[in-house]
Structures are given as structure tokens and as C-alpha cells.
Design a protein around this motif. Sequence first.
Motif, PDB file in Angstrom:
ATOM      1  N   ASP A  72      -4.284   5.836  -5.428  1.00 56.68           N
ATOM      2  CA  ASP A  72      -5.175   4.743  -5.832  1.00 56.68           C
ATOM      3  C   ASP A  72      -4.992   4.443  -7.318  1.00 56.68           C
TER       4      ASP A  72
ATOM      5  N   GLU B  78      -4.799   3.757   4.155  1.00 57.84           N
ATOM      6  CA  GLU B  78      -5.252   2.497   3.560  1.00 57.84           C
ATOM      7  C   GLU B  78      -5.189   1.346   4.549  1.00 57.84           C
TER       8      GLU B  78
ATOM      9  N   GLY C 168      -7.853   5.875   1.004  1.00 53.80           N
ATOM     10  CA  GLY C 168      -6.687   6.177   0.206  1.00 53.80           C
ATOM     11  C   GLY C 168      -6.735   7.590  -0.331  1.00 53.80           C
TER      12      GLY C 168
ATOM     13  N   TYR D 110       0.872  -1.173   0.000  1.00 55.44           N
ATOM     14  CA  TYR D 110       0.000   0.000   0.000  1.00 55.44           C
ATOM     15  C   TYR D 110       0.906   1.218   0.000  1.00 55.44           C
TER      16      TYR D 110
END
Length: 278
Positions: free
Chosen positions: A228, A215, A223, A210
Motif C-alpha cells: 500500500d 486488492e 492490501g 494493483y
Amino acid sequence: MRVHHLNCASMAPLGGRLINGDAPPHRAATLVAHCLLIETGQGLVLVDTGLGVDDVRTPGRLGALFRLSCRPKLAEAETAVRQIARLGYSPADVRHIVLTHLDLDHAGGLADFPQAKVHVHADEYAAAMARRSLGERSRYVPAQWAHHPDWATYSTREGERWFGFEAVRQLDGLPPEILLIPLAGHTHGHSGVAVAAPGDRWLLHAGDAYFFHGEVNAQPSRGTPGLDLFQTVVAVNRTKRLDNQRRLHALAAAEPQRIQVFSAHDPLEFERCREGAA
């Protein structure tokens, strides 16, 4: 074991709040390359390397796409080898390097430690050596391992269960307090690295599983639009990436006092880790 948190490549991609979320809405965002230097009885262990001296001195080898999108600072003082020297060590003191994956901003410093054994997931090694797709030819830079490192690779067919994650491995020649955890999705053999800390606690370097702290370390998970989109574009397996992200989120929520989960590029997580270590 003593753990140092190093930023081995500052980056300033355009996007501001679209990338950094609640950060001030500057034109440029801030990303780091969060690496770990671990002092062990078997010598120093480096988790990821960030960019290396050769990357900084010859940035063309990083490719125009990375330089334009991530806008790295390219400061030799930020390379792992220079930071380690400021701590009073030599490159030869780094006996082992454990990689979350072989993307160019994680493996650039391999040549600065030519004597180190390099530990990586077998699927990641295979993908980086083959570079079959256009994306893999962009993200993997063979010049970074042209010195022919001493590789140690690990398969998902072996290993133990660790907090719900499967095929978790101890590493050859390293203490059992350092573990390699398969977290595929961002790349074929992407992994996390867990490091035991005092008081029955763990640090879990989740690499690029991530990118934004919300997140995994926020309830509910959140996010940023820019990151993203970036994660969706560069992931080799979106289903696995999202599944592992959900598992990391659940782990962080279930074990907040026992396991500190952080990613490779979030500047807020990096500062929190560094302050905690100090």
C-alpha cells in the motif's frame, strides 16, 4: 491462441508479511515479473518483458534504488528471451510486444527482440521519452530502448467500451482477441492487456494497477501495508489509481467465471495462472 505465463524477474524485497500478507513471515518477501507469451497466427506476442539480458549483465543501469528496494535475482535464465528459446523459438519469432507501461522492470527485455513492434499507450510513451520528474528519471531507463524500437502508440481519444472500461483498443497488426485497456494512475499511460481465452473467457493482465491479490480478488478488498505504501509513493495520480483498482475489483466480483484478473508482481496469482494454463 495458446498463452504461456513467464516470470521474467524474481525479486526479494525486505518486508516479509508486510508485503506478501499471509505468506510465511520470512525476512524477505517474494515478487515476480509476470509476463505473457501468446502464440498467434501473426507470430509470437509478448506482454511485458521483465528484465532483459543487458539488465542482468550490467545491473548498474537499473539504478541503486531499484536494486536495493526490490533486490532482483538477476538471473539470465529468467529473461524472456532465454525462456522463449527453451520453448523452441528464436527472438525473431516475437513479432509484437505489448507493454502495460515502460517501468524498467517491465520493458528491460525490449532490446532482446529488436525486430518486434512495440505497442504502448501514447501517454506512457510521452512520459518515458520526456522523463520530466525525478521519479520518472528513476523508473524509466532509456538504455532499454536505445535500439530504437518500432513503436505503435495509442490514444485514449479513440476506442470502444469493454466491461465498463473506456477507450479500449485493438492493436495494429494483432488479432482482435488482444486488447489494450487504459488503467492510468501508477504511471500516466499505464494500461492493462486483455487476452481472449477459450470458452468466451478473458485473461486480464492488469500490470501494476494493483500489487496484491487481495486488492482485487478478495471480498472485501484488502492490501498489505508494505505494498500500500509503495503504490502510494510511486503513483503519478493516486485518484486514478484507486478508481481503476475499484473498477477491477468490481469486475472480478461480477465476472469471476468469465474474466481472470491478475497483476504483474503477485507470486500467488502467477502460480495460479501457470497451473491453470498447464
